[in-house]
Each structure stands twice: as structure tokens, then as C-alpha cells.
Motif scaffolding. Structure first.
Motif, short mmCIF file in Angstrom:
data_model
loop_
_atom_site.label_atom_id
_atom_site.label_comp_id
_atom_site.label_asym_id
_atom_site.label_seq_id
_atom_site.Cartn_x
_atom_site.Cartn_y
_atom_site.Cartn_z
N ALA A 1 -7.12 9.56 -1.85
CA ALA A 1 -8.07 9.26 -0.77
C ALA A 1 -8.64 7.85 -0.93
N GLU A 2 -8.90 7.47 -2.17
CA GLU A 2 -9.41 6.10 -2.41
C GLU A 2 -8.41 5.06 -1.95
N LEU A 3 -7.14 5.28 -2.26
CA LEU A 3 -6.11 4.32 -1.84
C LEU A 3 -6.07 4.25 -0.31
N VAL B 1 3.14 -17.30 -13.01
CA VAL B 1 2.23 -16.54 -13.84
C VAL B 1 1.32 -15.76 -12.90
N LEU B 2 1.47 -14.43 -12.90
CA LEU B 2 0.68 -13.59 -11.99
C LEU B 2 -0.45 -12.94 -12.77
N ARG B 3 -1.66 -13.22 -12.35
CA ARG B 3 -2.81 -12.51 -12.94
C ARG B 3 -3.02 -11.26 -12.11
N THR B 4 -2.81 -10.11 -12.72
CA THR B 4 -2.93 -8.86 -11.96
C THR B 4 -3.95 -7.94 -12.59
N LEU B 5 -4.38 -7.00 -11.79
CA LEU B 5 -5.38 -6.03 -12.23
C LEU B 5 -4.71 -4.66 -12.38
N PRO B 6 -4.68 -4.11 -13.61
CA PRO B 6 -4.10 -2.77 -13.76
C PRO B 6 -4.87 -1.78 -12.87
N GLY B 7 -4.15 -0.91 -12.18
CA GLY B 7 -4.79 0.08 -11.33
C GLY B 7 -5.17 -0.44 -9.96
N LYS B 8 -4.74 -1.66 -9.61
CA LYS B 8 -5.16 -2.32 -8.36
C LYS B 8 -4.93 -1.42 -7.13
N GLY B 9 -5.95 -1.36 -6.29
CA GLY B 9 -5.83 -0.61 -5.04
C GLY B 9 -6.46 0.77 -5.11
N VAL B 10 -6.77 1.23 -6.32
CA VAL B 10 -7.44 2.52 -6.49
C VAL B 10 -8.69 2.25 -7.34
N PRO B 11 -9.84 2.10 -6.70
CA PRO B 11 -11.03 1.62 -7.41
C PRO B 11 -11.34 2.37 -8.71
N THR B 12 -11.18 3.68 -8.71
CA THR B 12 -11.47 4.43 -9.95
C THR B 12 -10.57 3.97 -11.09
N LEU B 13 -9.30 3.73 -10.77
CA LEU B 13 -8.37 3.28 -11.81
C LEU B 13 -8.60 1.82 -12.18
N LYS C 1 0.83 -1.20 0.00
CA LYS C 1 0.00 0.00 0.00
C LYS C 1 0.87 1.25 0.00
N ARG C 2 1.96 1.21 0.74
CA ARG C 2 2.88 2.37 0.72
C ARG C 2 3.49 2.55 -0.67
N LEU C 3 3.86 1.44 -1.30
CA LEU C 3 4.41 1.53 -2.66
C LEU C 3 3.39 2.18 -3.60
N ARG C 4 2.14 1.78 -3.43
CA ARG C 4 1.10 2.38 -4.30
C ARG C 4 0.98 3.88 -4.06
#
Ligand SMILES: Cc1ncc(C[n+]2csc(CCOP(=O)(O)OP(=O)(O)O)c2C)c(N)n1
Ligand SMILES: [Mg+2]
Lengths: 279, 328
Positions: free
Chosen positions: A273-275, A240-252, A22-25
Motif C-alpha cells: 500500500a505504501e508503494l 556512480v549511482l547514489r541509491t537508497l536501499p528500500g527506495k519507494g517504500v517509506p517503511t523500508l 514503480k511497476r518493477l518495485r
């Protein structure tokens, strides 16, 4: 049997690593805010992997970046640099205040990686050049009698480059046990959603002779477990990592999946604020 | 304290206010596609970024995105050419020339396959650094027997050259400017022809010989020099191969000094070719070459990069004064 020096603690502290991610984000949002654009979707997507590698799995010392026995992380996708800058700054390689220079003239923290920036192992950006160099480094470390390991990130787009498969074919043939490929399958590439069929990804790596794990790359427990599984592999190991672009920020997360994201100046406070509001 | 300066990382530099045209290559190709069903489009995951979308949108069944795979892009294009199609394949110049070089040499040029390679981000048109700036592509491409090599100057020329390239029977490597491309040449007066250099203005003191987007800067530099009382001519050389050596030698022979300007390293490209042509013709003149030096270029704002390389209008004018031995 690998040298115990090169083994991380057996039990990962998952909540602590989640907090790191979360800090990295947060660092990444601060970075992208300057130019108002960048590869923020990709960065947020692999933040969990970066936290798990740099703060748990890898044996390295931010004070000795050129130690010949360090584990090495190769970021093949230079455009993911934002994620690497966040991890290196969080680890103290450069000051957090420097992060806001992301993408600015004369900054060390560009939108792509040059190996002149501390902590960067290879020049990324000309895609499909990472894994082959990772094979060479793994061979080289074995020749040197070193117990260090190579972790090589690559993207789903890079699975379309022939060079990736040339490297993938060579690693099991050389019997490399010190090489882990981390394949970020985020479902997008430059022209949008993956334009040319690449599935089944995990089966392909298996067929090429790699021990393979396929996980939700945004699930910290799964990421650390897969990395633990790679430690005593009998050959090269692919995750193989399935990831979500923008993860952690719902709008993104919800935004149209774009390779290069532009964000309006007025949006940043809300995104941050979302993060913050995320668990 | 000044804040950080940000590059338009994937952008293109705009130095002088000139009218622009949106996606001149893609529009020209889409028009051609309507006339000629044998034209097909290909890209390697850079459709959006190489302006081929107008063609893709109009002829989706004649458009193939091979994914990020430049070697396969060129090989597939060659196969299409060998079954009587006319493929236009787009990617960035770096990836076409560096990664797929062997495929261009053998499957296209040696085979005389009718493949058109359209290459984005020439020279310093991106601030994204050495991985994306095609700084030595013209030199690499002109070494390949049988390949035609073009570096167009503006929107007018891109539109005309796209048509000429389609009409030409043989493999072509052409650089592309994308997005909002300035218009420098008057479409009613200018006529692009493969292999022909164009005199844009005569001048008796210094001959500015330029290619690609550097012609825009050469034209501006010539105007600047005129104001100082220096008569500067501009010869635009959009085709690097076949090279119009005769026109170059004749034009330079009418001036006291020569300056070449290219959006490329100064070795192996236009500057080298002009030197060869002048030497062959026995025309000896003091000469300066404006372009990229022998080093990879950093990341940064496009305009910053041009200025630092001495490739702006002022840089060309300064080289002209040096070549003429004018101080101050
Ligand atoms: C060899 C090469 N070809 C093309 C490009 C241009 N390019 C940059 S990123 C990209 C998309 C690659 O896919 P991926 O890494 O999965 O993209 P993302 O998930 O970041 O959108 C492309 C085609 C490149 N950098 N290198
Ligand atoms: Mg991707």
C-alpha cells in the motif's frame, strides 16, 4: 560514430520510465513476499536504473535473447537477482505469474543468478567477477565489428575487491568505448554500513582513466541523462549511482540498513500500500 | 497443489533433534582472546555471518574488517603472523580457497606463517548454490604443503579445535559451522587432537569413515543399520591433514566393507584419502564414497540438497548395504 541502430530515442519519457520503475518495485515486493525475505532493499534501490536500461537505453529484443548484436547487461552482484527478474518479467521474457516462485526450490528465479535463466549474461554472486568479463565482452564485440554495448552493474562492496580494479585499469588501456560501468553505491554491505573506506569513488574511476558521472541513482532524469552522456564517450564510462536501499517504500527506506531483510508476514499488505501511495 | 518450497538460503540444515550451541567458534575465540593477547581477529565483510562477533565485541582494537577483499584478508593475516600475532581470519570457504589460493599457498603455507583461516559454509550448508558452497576446498587445501586441514563435526569439536588450532604453531584451514550448531560429541568424553581420528563406535560388518558434519549422519546411519542387524562402526576423521592413515587402515581392516562420508566432492577429499591409505596398507575392501558428485549443486533448501545428493542418513545406510552386497 556508433551505429544509429544501437541508439535509443534521444528524449527519454521520464514519467513513463518512472511508472515502469514503480511497476518493477511492485514485482519485487510480490517476489520477496513468498520467502518472506531477500535482497529487497538492494532491488528497490536500483529499480530506477533497471527501468532506464531495459525500457530505454539498451538495444535488445526480449524475443531474441541470444542475438549476437544485443546490448548486454551484466549483473555482477548475483544477490540483486530480484531486480533483474522484475525487469525481465516486465519485458515479457517470462510470465509475471512466475515471479512468485522467487527463491523456491526448482525455480528459475533464485536469490542469486545462474546463466541458465533466460536473459542472464553471467553467473553473479562470487563478487568481483563481473567487470573483468565485461571488459572481455567489450573487446570481443569490438573484434566482431559489432556496435553493441556492455552495461556492467557492480556494487560499492565490490569496490573493495582487487579484481575490480584490475578490470578498471584494463578498460581505458584497451580504449574501450562500448563499456559502461554502473556502480551502485547504496552505502551498505554484508556487515552493515560500508566497513572499509571506499570514497572518493568517482575520483578513483577518473584516476583510472574512465569518464565519470556521479548522480542520484533514484532520480530518473539524472539516470537517463548520465546514460545518454555515456553514448558518445571516448573511452569507458563509469556512472556512480547514489541509491537508497528500500527506495519507494517509506517503511523500508527508514528501516535499519541491512544487507538481508526479513519482513514479517503481517507487514506485506502495508508495504504494498505504501508503494501504491507513492507518486 | 503444493506451494513453493523455500530454502533457508543462508541457513544450516537440522536433520535430527539434538541440542545446539550458539556460535561455538566465536565464543571459544573470545575466551582464548582473554587468555592470549597475541590473538587477533580478521574478516572480509563476513563478521556477522562467520560468528566472529563475540571476539569483535570483546576486543574491538584487536579486530580488523578488511572489507570484501579475500586476497588482502589472507595477506594482512600473514603480515600480522610475521609480527608475532596469531591471526584468525574468517570468510566463506569458497572465497578463501578459490580467490585467495595463491596467498594461502605462498604467504601462509610456504612461509610457515601462523595464520588460522576459518571458513564458513562448507559443502551443502547453504542453499545459495555453486558460488557459496565450498565443495572442493578440502581437496585444494590438502594439496598445499605444510597446511593443517580440519573439518569439525559439531559444537563440541569446534570449541575444542579452536583452542587446538591456536596452540598449534603453523598455518591452518578449518571449516566452520555457524549459528545454532548441533552437539553430537559429549564434551566430557571427547578430546579433539590435531591429526588424530576418533573411533565413535566399533562395528564388524561395515566401517563408516566420516568427516565434518557427515559424522552426525554417519552416527545416525550406524544406528539405523544396527536395527537391521548390520554391525556398523564409525570412525570420525576431523583432520584431513595430517591424515591419520594408520588409524583408518586399522579400523577398516576390522570390517568387511568401507563407506566414506564427506560434505565435499568425492574426489580429492576424505574418500580419496581413505582409498590411498587402504591401498598403501594393503587393506582391500569393497568401498563406497558418499559425497557430492562431479557437478555444481543447484540452489534450494539445504535438506533438499542433502537428500538429492544421497548424503542424508538414508543415503549413507544405502551405500553401506551396497558395499556389503546386501539387497533390499
Ligand atoms: C568474493 C565474495 N566475497 C564475499 C561474498 C559474500 N557477500 C555477499 S554480498 C556481500 C556484500 C557485498 O557488498 P554489496 O554488494 O555492496 O552489498 P549490499 O549493498 O547488497 O548489502 C558479501 C561480502 C561474496 N558473495 N563474494
Ligand atoms: Mg552495497
Amino acid at each position: 560514430m556508433a551505429d544509429p541502430r544501437n541508439h535509443p530515442p534521444a528524449e527519454p519519457d521520464v514519467p513513463a520510465l518512472q511508472a515502469r520503475a514503480k511497476r518493477l518495485r511492485g514485482h519485487m515486493l510480490a517476489m520477496a513476499r513468498g520467502p518472506g525475505q531477500g535482497y529487497i532493499g538492494q532491488g528497490l534501490g536500483i529499480a530506477d536504473l533497471m527501468a532506464a536500461l531495459y525500457f530505454h537505453e539498451m538495444r535488445w529484443d526480449p524475443g531474441h535473447l541470444t542475438d549476437p548484436h544485443r546490448d548486454r547487461f551484466l549483473l555482477s552482484t548475483g544477490h540483486y537477482s530480484i531486480a533483474l527478474w522484475a525487469a525481465l518479467a516486465e519485458a515479457g521474457v517470462f510470465p509475471l505469474e512466475e515471479l512468485i516462485s522467487y527463491g523456491a526450490d526448482d525455480s528459475r528465479l533464485q536469490m542469486s543468478t545462474l546463466d541458465t535463466t533466460p536473459g542472464v549474461e553471467i553467473i553473479g554472486g562470487s563478487l568481483g567477477q563481473g567487470l573483468g568479463q565485461a571488459v572481455g565482452m567489450a573487446l570481443g564485440l569490438r573484434l566482431n565489428g559489432s556496435q553493441a554495448r556492455i552495461f556492467c552493474e557492480l556494487s560499492d562492496g565490490e569496490l573493495q575487491e582487487g579484481s575490480t580494479w584490475e578490470a578498471a585499469m584494463s578498460a581505458p588501456s584497451f580504449g574501450l568505448t562500448n563499456l559502461v560501468a554502473l556502480i551502485d553505491c547504496n552505502g551498505i554491505q554484508a556487515d552493515g554500513a560500508i566497513v572499509l573506506e571506499i570514497e572518493p569513488v568517482a575520483d578513483k574511476w577518473r584516476a583510472f582513466g574512465w569518464e565519470t558521472a556521479e548522480i542520484d541513482g533514484n532520480d530518473m532524469a539524472a539516470v537517463t541523462a548520465a546514460l545518454a552522456g555515456a553514448r558518445d564517450a571516448r573511452g569507458p564510462f563509469a556512472i556512480v549511482l547514489r541509491t537508497l536501499p528500500g527506495k519507494g517504500v517509506p517503511t523500508l527506506e527508514a528501516r535499519e540498513k541491512a544487507h538481508f531483510v526479513r519482513i514479517n508476514p503481517g507487514e506485506w499488505d502495508d508495504l504494498i500500500a505504501e508503494l501504491e501511495a507513492m507518486p | 497443489m503444493t506451494g513453493p518450497v523455500y530454502s533457508k538460503a543462508m541457513g544450516q540444515d537440522e536433520i535430527v533433534d539434538r541440542p545446539t550451541v550458539d556460535a561455538p567458534f566465536g565464543r571459544a575465540l573470545a575466551d582464548l582472546g582473554a587468555e592470549r593477547p597475541e590473538i587477533v581477529g580478521l574478516t572480509a565483510d563476513l563478521g556477522k555471518y562467520t560468528d566472529i562477533h563475540p571476539f569483535r565485541d570483546r576486543f574491538p582494537h584487536r579486530f580488523f574488517n578488511v572489507g570484501m577483499a579475500e586476497q588482502n584478508l589472507i595477506a594482512v593475516a600473514a603480515g600480522l603472523a610475521k609480527t608475532s600475532h596469531v591471526p584468525f581470519a574468517t570468510t566463506y570457504g569458497v572465497f578463501a580457497t578459490r580467490r585467495a589460493y595463491d596467498f594461502i599457498a605462498i604467504a601462509c603455507a610456504h612461509s610457515a606463517a601462523n595464520v588460522k583461516i576459518m571458513a564458513g559454509l562448507p559443502g551443502l550448508t547453504t542453499g545459495y548454490g555453486g558460488t557459496h558452497q565450498a565443495i572442493e576446498d578440502l581437496a585444494l587445501m590438502r594439496m598445499i604443503p605444510g597446511l593443517t586441514v580440519i573439518d569439525p563435526c559439531d559444537a563440541t569439536e569446534i570449541a575444542q579445535a579452536t583452542r587446538a588450532v591456536a596452540d598449534h604453531d603453523g598455518p591452518v584451514y578449518m571449516r566452520l559451522l555457524r549459528g545454532q550448531v548441533p552437539r553430537v560429541l559429549d564434551p566430557d568424553k571427547y578430546r579433539f587432537e590435531i591429526g588424530r581420528a576418533a573411533i565413535l563406535r566399533e562395528g564388524s560388518d561395515v566401517a563408516l569413515v566420516s568427516t565434518g558434519l557427515m559424522t552426525e549422519r554417519a552416527v545416525d546411519a550406524a544406528a539405523m543399520l544396527r536395527r537391521e542387524g548390520i554391525s556398523a562402526g564409525v570412525l570420525h576423521v576431523p583432520t584431513l591433514k595430517p591424515f591419520d592413515a594408520q588409524a583408518v587402515a586399522a579400523f577398516c581392516g576390522r570390517a568387511a566393507a568401507v563407506v566414506t562420508a564427506e560434505n565435499h566432492v568425492t574426489r580429492g577429499g576424505l574418500g580419496s584419502q581413505v582409498a590411498e591409505a587402504l591401498f598403501d596398507a594393503g587393506v582391500m575392501r569393497p568401498m563406497r564414497r558418499v559425497g557430492i558428485g562431479d557437478a555444481f549443486v543447484e540452489l534450494g533448501a539445504v535438506s533438499t540438497l542433502f537428500d538429492r545428493a544421497g548424503m542424508g542418513t538414508a543415503g549413507i545406510a544405502a551405500s553401506a548395504r551396497q558395499a556389503l552386497g546386501v539387497t533390499g
